[in-house]
Design an enzyme around this catalytic site. Structure first.
Site, PDB file in Angstrom:
ATOM      1  N   ARG A 219       5.756 -13.051   9.407  1.00  0.00           N
ATOM      2  CA  ARG A 219       6.358 -11.729   9.197  1.00  0.00           C
ATOM      3  C   ARG A 219       7.778 -11.725   9.707  1.00  0.00           C
ATOM      4  NH1 ARG A 219       2.468  -7.607   8.827  1.00  0.00           N
ATOM      5  NH2 ARG A 219       3.900  -5.938   9.345  1.00  0.00           N
TER       6      ARG A 219
ATOM      7  N   LYS B 204       4.775   0.977   8.950  1.00  0.00           N
ATOM      8  CA  LYS B 204       4.846   2.275   8.279  1.00  0.00           C
ATOM      9  C   LYS B 204       4.193   3.368   9.113  1.00  0.00           C
ATOM     10  CE  LYS B 204       3.275   0.152   4.597  1.00  0.00           C
ATOM     11  NZ  LYS B 204       2.680  -0.168   3.312  1.00  0.00           N
TER      12      LYS B 204
ATOM     13  N   GLU C 165       0.869  -1.157   0.000  1.00  0.00           N
ATOM     14  CA  GLU C 165       0.000   0.000   0.000  1.00  0.00           C
ATOM     15  C   GLU C 165       0.916   1.219   0.000  1.00  0.00           C
ATOM     16  OE1 GLU C 165      -2.663   0.255   3.332  1.00  0.00           O
ATOM     17  OE2 GLU C 165      -3.451   2.178   2.649  1.00  0.00           O
TER      18      GLU C 165
END
Ligand code: ATP
Ligand code: MG
Length: 785
Positions: free
Chosen positions: A275, A285, A49
């Site tokens: 992850r 982020k 994104e």
């Protein structure tokens, strides 16, 4: 100054497939290829994104998705998952593309934006409504949450759940037309309000957002939710394997439901992996954005940031980051990776590539009284140590006044301090032995302002026979020194697991994460390009900063220290058992501890038995005090060392392996947990000594040993790692390289000997790092000179 660009380290990065550990996703792909599930196609995607810069966690996903596509002859798409208008920005789109390229991956012409599919997604939503599989709900967000129930209680249906298809279509079209305010209605899938998987309790598909989208502008005021947009985007692009992180595991049911109910022809599948998490770091982020906005860092590319841009500016290499991702592997369970592992990868990559030069962090002036005032000697100083298969040297000016690092002098030295002290001698790297005659102090503050020394003219490049001078220190000639700003970076956070702590992560920042000092570097590197990397001898690896360096005043970022000092510091504060009791010594200047090293008497904390071993190792086996000290940290190490020695009699090399690679591998674990024993370590060293493998390959073999044990000779044989020492074979390869590079050959013949490194690097690359460096160095000199 210029030096060889070619790097044998590259060879490791494109290591053959069979050198890689397999993982469950590879197994799935291979099975799909075998059964012809996607007509033999492999198409993956990386779907960021664009709401921030990429971080090292994304690097893992990038390496995995692009790596798999590359391995199986497939494609990997870069798709911007830009369905959320409020946070996205073109700046992020550009930075993400830049970072992926820098990491070494290429999406070719497969660049996509989910926002390009808005029309198609909208059509799919109407399709669901028409099938009676979606409805417009008019509950508030809050009400929707309470209606959803809990893990133990089923949800209850919204009063709007049974609206007719016509009413739903009408309302949805009005939503699109902008007739309603944000939050007035949503579109939901009609699945099962009692589903065990909470995500399946009529998930939201569309919501109203009157916002400007960075690409579609004001065209839309309804935006699709991730669970609707992502799977359909995958299907639209003909993705076969949609790989995401574990937190999406429960979303897989929706993924499959949407694809099926929308009657899509192309049916991709979602697979989840763990992850990447690093200790002493946050990995989101949103959190980075706070650091940037609150000016707690200099920007997204601040060298302390775990962003790709920050790590690049810090001087980490793409190879090192890829290597970390490879080493971490692809697992189904979340875990935290130690930051030191990343630093290990960085050192491992830089060690065989970068030149060694001299710099001073904390200058102390030294006047050499018996050296002629105007004399300048240009010393020929090699840029690479013996165990690095590159060659080259530069001119290093020596004159009457020099700078040394303040920490290399002690007025009142502790017992084992082998650097400079009143009346003591020390060797200057690449130059003479000097002796400290006098200390000059500021009469008011008492601070030492200069030292007066004498030099022994007979000691350039040779050791005196009448006495032993143990220490070697770094220095620069004062009148030739180039002033430089040196930035010393450390962990961004002071706590190891910020996620497990109470409170805001901004309160956990490490106040000492950046120290700026004004130092000097030697003149040979003054004109180098920004972005050039070095080892500043005894100080660490550094990069000339891209951004703040000017031609007059270079700025250097410390990439990583020569050894792991953090484990020690944090170990001490947490009073963990001290094994290893000291960080592993650097390979380069083992004889002299680096300046940061706290003073310590190796005998002070030893039992009489260990003290006796220490003396024996130093005096009988000729080990350095530091090596002897490390080996005698506890009886288990002594036993390990002696058992290895019984198998292969090379004390120095075995000590070096135990104290460096092995110590790094073990960290706080006991030796008994290793999947191999002293015999295997000794066999590995024996293979190096027999020239069967190079040091570099030995490190790869070691990594395999550390992971799954085995016999070094078997690992070498199975992976075809045997060093190529066959002169005829190497001559043939060299002839080919020479034919491909006539310009370099001409320059080499004309006397540009530093090109040796260029040819050696090419040879290493051509042989996958397997050529014997000694043999190639000789061949290059013979055949091209
Ligand atoms: P953040 O929380 O930092 O914003 P994100 O998951 O929201 O991360 P996206 O831009 O949605 O970021 O992620 C793009 C891809 O990268 C996704 O497939 C995601 O699963 C993957 N990814 C994100 N973080 C990690 C991580 N720490 N380790 C591995 N993959 C990750
Ligand atoms: Mg996200």
């Amino acid at each position: 100054m210029s030096h060889a660009p070619a790097s044998p380290g590259d060879a490791a990065a494109d290591k053959s497939k069979d050198g890689r550990p397999s993982n469950f996703i590879r197994a799935i792909i291979e099975e799909d290829l075998r059964t012809g599930k996607h007509q033999g196609r492999v198409a993956t995607r990386f779907p960021p994104e664009p709401n921030g810069y990429l971080h090292i966690g994304h690097a893992k996903s990038i390496c995995l998705n692009f790596g798999l596509a590359g391995e199986y002859g497939g494609t990997c798409h870069l798709r911007f998952d830009d369905t959320n208008p409020t946070t996205e920005d073109m700046e992020y789109v550009a930075s993400i593309q830049n970072d992926i390229r820098w990491l070494g991956f290429d999406w070719q012409d497969h660049l996509y934006f989910a926002s390009d599919y808005f029309d198609e997604l909208y059509a799919s939503a109407e399709h669901l409504i028409k099938k009676g599989k979606a409805y417009v709900d008019s509950l508030s967000e809050e009400e929707i949450r309470t209606y959803r129930g809990t893990v133990t209680e089923p949800g209850k249906p919204s009063p709007y759940r049974d609206r007719s298809v016509e009413e739903n279509l009408d309302l949805f079209r009005k939503m699109r037309a902008g007739d309603f305010a944000d939050g007035e209605h949503v579109l939901r899938a009609k699945i099962d309000m009692a589903a065990a998987n909470m995500k399946m309790r009529d998930p939201l598909l569309y919501r109203i957002r009157h916002a400007h989208h960075y690409r579609t502008g004001e065209t839309w005021c309804i935006y699709p939710m991730y669970d609707f947009a992502h799977c359909l985007s995958d299907s639209i692009e003909n993705i076969t394997h949609s790989i995401c992180t574990l937190e999406f595991e429960n979303n897989r049911d929706i993924y499959d439901w949407v694809i099926a109910e929308c009657d899509r022809e192309n049916v991709p599948h979602q697979y989840e992996f763990a992850r990447l998490k690093l200790n002493y770091t946050v990995m989101s982020k949103r959190k980075f954005l706070r650091l940037v906005n609150e000016k707690l860092v200099s920007g997204w590319d601040d060298p302390r940031m775990p962003t790709i841009a920050g790590m690049r500016r810090r001087g980490y290499t793409a190879e090192a980051i890829r290597d970390l991702c490879e080493r971490v592997g692809v697992a189904k369970a979340n875990s935290t990776v130690d930051f030191t592992k990343l630093e290990f990868c960085v050192r491992n990559d830089l060690n065989p590539k970068v030149p060694r030069v001299l710099a001073i962090q904390n200058p102390l002036k030294v006047v050499i009284d018996n050296y002629p005032e105007d004399k300048v000697e240009m010393l020929d100083a090699s840029l690479y140590p013996h165990d690095v298969p590159l060659e080259g040297s530069r001119e290093l000016p020596f004159s009457r006044e020099i700078y040394i690092d303040r920490d290399d002098f002690r007025e009142d030295p502790p017992k084992k301090f082998f650097r400079l002290a009143p009346g003591r001698e020390v060797r200057l790297r690449h130059a003479y032995i000097i002796k400290c005659e006098k200390v000059v102090k500021d009469p008011e503050s008492g601070e030492i302002t200069a030292l007066h020394c004498t030099y022994d003219a007979a000691t350039l490049g040779t050791n005196p026979t009448d006495r032993k001078v143990k220490g070697t220190i770094h220095w620069v000639s004062a009148k030739h020194a180039v002033p430089a700003e040196i930035r010393l970076y450390d962990r961004l956070l002071a706590v190891e697991h910020p996620d497990q702590e109470e409170g805001d992560f901004l309160d956990m920042l490490n106040p000492d994460s950046l120290e700026v000092v004004q130092g000097f570097v030697e003149p040979a590197i003054a004109g180098d390009a920004d972005g050039t990397r070095y080892q500043f001898e005894r100080l660490g690896y550094f990069i000339r900063d891209v951004g703040d360096s000017t031609p007059d005043k270079p700025v250097y970022n410390r990439i990583v220290g020569l050894r792991d000092s953090w484990a020690k510091i944090s170990g001490e504060t947490k009073a963990k058992p001290a094994a290893p009791s000291k960080p592993a010594p650097s390979k380069v200047e083992k004889a002299t501890p680096a300046p940061a090293e706290p003073k310590r008497d190796p005998l002070a904390d030893k039992t009489p038995e260990l003290a006796a071993k220490f003396t024996a190792y130093r005096d009988d086996h000729g080990l350095s005090e530091e090596d002897a000290d490390l080996l005698t940290a506890d009886p288990a190490r002594v036993r390990f060392f002696e058992a290895a020695l019984a198998t292969h009699d090379n004390a120095k090399a075995i000590a070096n392996w135990i104290n460096n690679e092995l110590a790094r591998e073990l960290k706080d674990r006991p030796l008994s947990q290793l999947p191999f024993g002293p015999t295997e370590l000794a066999e590995l060293v024996a293979l190096i000594d027999a020239d069967t493998i190079s040091n570099k390959i030995a490190r790869d073999v070691f990594a395999v040993l550390a992971e799954k044990g085995g016999k070094p000779a078997d690992i070498v044989a199975k992976r075809g790692l045997t060093q190529v020492s066959d002169t005829a074979e190497l001559e043939r390869i060299l002839a080919q390289i020479a034919a491909d590079h006539p310009d370099e050959v001409a320059r080499y013949k004309a006397g540009e000997k530093k090109l040796t490194g260029f040819f050696v690097g090419k040879m290493m690359k051509a042989t996958g790092g397997k050529a014997n460096p000694k043999v190639i160095n000789r061949l290059v000199a013979e055949k091209l000179g």
